[in-house]
Design a protein around this motif. Structure first.
Motif, short mmCIF file in Angstrom:
data_model
loop_
_atom_site.label_atom_id
_atom_site.label_comp_id
_atom_site.label_asym_id
_atom_site.label_seq_id
_atom_site.Cartn_x
_atom_site.Cartn_y
_atom_site.Cartn_z
N ARG A 331 0.85 -1.19 0.00
CA ARG A 331 0.00 0.00 0.00
C ARG A 331 0.88 1.24 0.00
N LEU A 332 0.59 2.16 -0.90
CA LEU A 332 1.30 3.43 -0.95
C LEU A 332 0.83 4.31 0.20
N THR A 333 1.78 4.87 0.93
CA THR A 333 1.42 5.65 2.11
C THR A 333 1.28 7.14 1.82
N GLY A 334 1.87 7.60 0.71
CA GLY A 334 1.85 9.03 0.42
C GLY A 334 2.83 9.81 1.26
N ALA A 335 3.74 9.11 1.97
CA ALA A 335 4.70 9.79 2.84
C ALA A 335 5.59 10.75 2.05
N LYS A 336 5.89 11.88 2.66
CA LYS A 336 6.78 12.89 2.08
C LYS A 336 6.33 13.35 0.69
N GLY A 337 5.01 13.39 0.52
CA GLY A 337 4.46 13.90 -0.73
C GLY A 337 4.54 12.94 -1.90
N LYS A 338 4.92 11.68 -1.64
CA LYS A 338 4.98 10.69 -2.72
C LYS A 338 3.57 10.28 -3.16
N LEU A 339 3.49 9.61 -4.30
CA LEU A 339 2.20 9.19 -4.83
C LEU A 339 1.45 8.28 -3.85
N ALA A 340 0.13 8.40 -3.86
CA ALA A 340 -0.70 7.51 -3.06
C ALA A 340 -1.76 6.83 -3.91
N ASP A 341 -1.66 6.98 -5.23
CA ASP A 341 -2.61 6.37 -6.16
C ASP A 341 -1.85 5.36 -7.02
N ALA A 342 -2.17 4.07 -6.84
CA ALA A 342 -1.43 3.03 -7.56
C ALA A 342 -1.72 3.03 -9.05
N ASN A 343 -2.87 3.52 -9.46
CA ASN A 343 -3.17 3.59 -10.89
C ASN A 343 -2.25 4.59 -11.59
N VAL A 344 -2.01 5.73 -10.95
CA VAL A 344 -1.10 6.73 -11.51
C VAL A 344 0.32 6.18 -11.53
N LEU A 345 0.71 5.51 -10.44
CA LEU A 345 2.05 4.93 -10.37
C LEU A 345 2.25 3.87 -11.44
N ALA A 346 1.20 3.10 -11.73
CA ALA A 346 1.32 2.04 -12.75
C ALA A 346 1.68 2.63 -14.11
N GLN A 347 1.07 3.75 -14.45
CA GLN A 347 1.39 4.39 -15.73
C GLN A 347 2.82 4.93 -15.74
N ARG A 348 3.22 5.55 -14.66
CA ARG A 348 4.59 6.06 -14.56
C ARG A 348 5.60 4.90 -14.61
#
Length: 395
Positions: A331-348
């Motif tokens: 699970r993405l935590t969004g810590a330190k302003g990082k992404l918290a949406d796995a769908n967006v991360l999947a594209q990146r």
């Protein structure tokens, strides 16, 4: 064309759609749920198929019984006995992979509008299959020890489901292992509320250290009245070869009879040649060594992935190190302003040359968009470390 209305409730697998994006050269994929083909005991399967043709060519090449090839049913009975389950050969049917067992459960048990409780998250194909037959799916929350039994009981009382579907040992996608205490509690709930429990167990033999607790089916001998309320689905796909398409279902006689009837309408029987090959392989005694090898390799890869995730993503991701199976659930935590949406991360991530499956499709309801599934099965340690480094760069 005017298609059946039952198709209105299902969609193409999100995982299958993702594979269309994986043609990019050099991409490292953690998306699939496949075993590593390098783990297949090719020599053993060659010998088994040759023996099947030499010893009983008629049985291997002719039409067969819908319930399954009798020598294979006997071998599966012995295989299950080694795992603490006493079942006669006629107490199980052979299915075309455990996937067909789920389809047969849909055909025999689900009427449109029936409620079925599944884990949240659960196997994507289960969601699709049960919805195809008109089920209303209810999600029971899980944690690292599997389904939360107190919440499960509340849902059973509230919804009175047709059955409860669980993957208690190294679940797909969660990797969770239902504790011994909770397994017994699930059986007590089955008796108390007269509820059918479906145990799907394709990963139970893929443990890395200490063996998991006994299967729910095995534990029925400790909970009076529970055996007739448990359906157990097994498979050789993850431990031997998915190409054989050999699964099985253990269930009360009346359900097996209905399932056999529906299977007869669908495919007449599972490939007799595949069944005869599997029977000879199990008879050969090679399975223990095959399992030991597979466990060792997958354990190394799981350890490498866990270490790489901590190193490359740090507190931007949370997960429980799996004790077996094929998957990390994170699970993405969004810590330190990082992404918290796995769908967006999947594209990146695809742009960086690495693929995984976002977790949302694995939820029958209330999807958690921060979750993701990573498989370590088909990449070696070097590829795992490089792939997770790419994932960290995408984050």
């Amino acid at each position: 064309m005017q298609f059946a209305t039952r198709l209105d409730n299902v969609e193409t697998s999100a995982i299958r759609e993702l594979f269309k994006l994986l043609g990019k050269p050099g991409i490292i994929s953690f998306a699939g749920g496949f075993p590593d083909s390098a783990m297949f005991d090719v020599e053993g399967l060659k010998e088994a198929s040759a023996k099947a043709l030499a010893e009983e060519p008629g049985g291997a090449l002719q039409y067969g019984a819908t319930e399954g090839y009798e020598p294979l049913r006997a071998q599966l009975s012995a295989f299950m006995k080694g795992k603490g389950v006493e079942v006669a050969p006629d107490g199980l049917i052979v299915t075309t992979g455990s996937q067909q067992a789920l389809d047969l459960l849909g055909k025999t048990l689900i009427s449109p509008g029936d409620k079925v409780i599944v884990e949240g998250p659960t196997f994507l194909a289960t969601i699709q299959c049960f919805r195809l037959y008109g089920a209303q799916l209810i999600s029971a929350p899980i944690d690292a020890e599997g389904v939360q039994v107190d919440r499960l009981e509340q849902l059973i009382v509230e919804h009175k489901p047709k059955f409860v579907y669980l993957i208690p040992t190294f679940g797909n996608p969660s990797g969770a292992m239902l504790s011994l205490e909770r397994r017994k509690k699930v059986l007590e709930l089955a008796v108390k509320h007269d509820t059918v429990i479906v145990e799907d167990d394709p990963y139970g033999d893929l443990y890395f250290g200490k063996a998991p607790p006994p299967s729910i089916l095995s534990l029925t001998k400790e909970v009076p009245g529970s055996r007739e309320r448990v359906v157990h689905c097994g498979s050789l796909s993850k431990v031997l070869s998915p190409g054989l398409r050999i699964g099985w279902m253990i269930a009360p006689p009346e359900l097996l009879a209905k399932a056999t009837m529906c299977k007869q309408f669908s495919d007449a029987h599972t490939s007799t040649f595949a069944q005869a090959t599997a029977a000879q392989y199990l008879k050969s005694g090679r399975m223990p060594d095959t399992l030991a090898h597979v466990r060792k390799v997958y354990a190394e890869r799981a350890a490498a992935m866990g270490a790489a995730l901590k190193r490359e993503l740090g507190d931007a991701i949370s997960f429980t190190q799996p004790g077996g199976g094929l998957f990390f659930w994170a699970r993405l935590t969004g810590a330190k302003g990082k992404l918290a949406d796995a769908n967006v991360l999947a594209q990146r991530a695809i742009e960086k040359g690495v693929a995984f499956v976002p977790g949302a499709p694995f939820f029958a309801e209330k999807p958690d968009l921060a979750t993701l599934r990573l498989s370590f099965a088909t990449a070696n340690v070097e590829k795992i470390e490089e792939g997770i480094a790419r994932l960290g760069a995408a984050l």
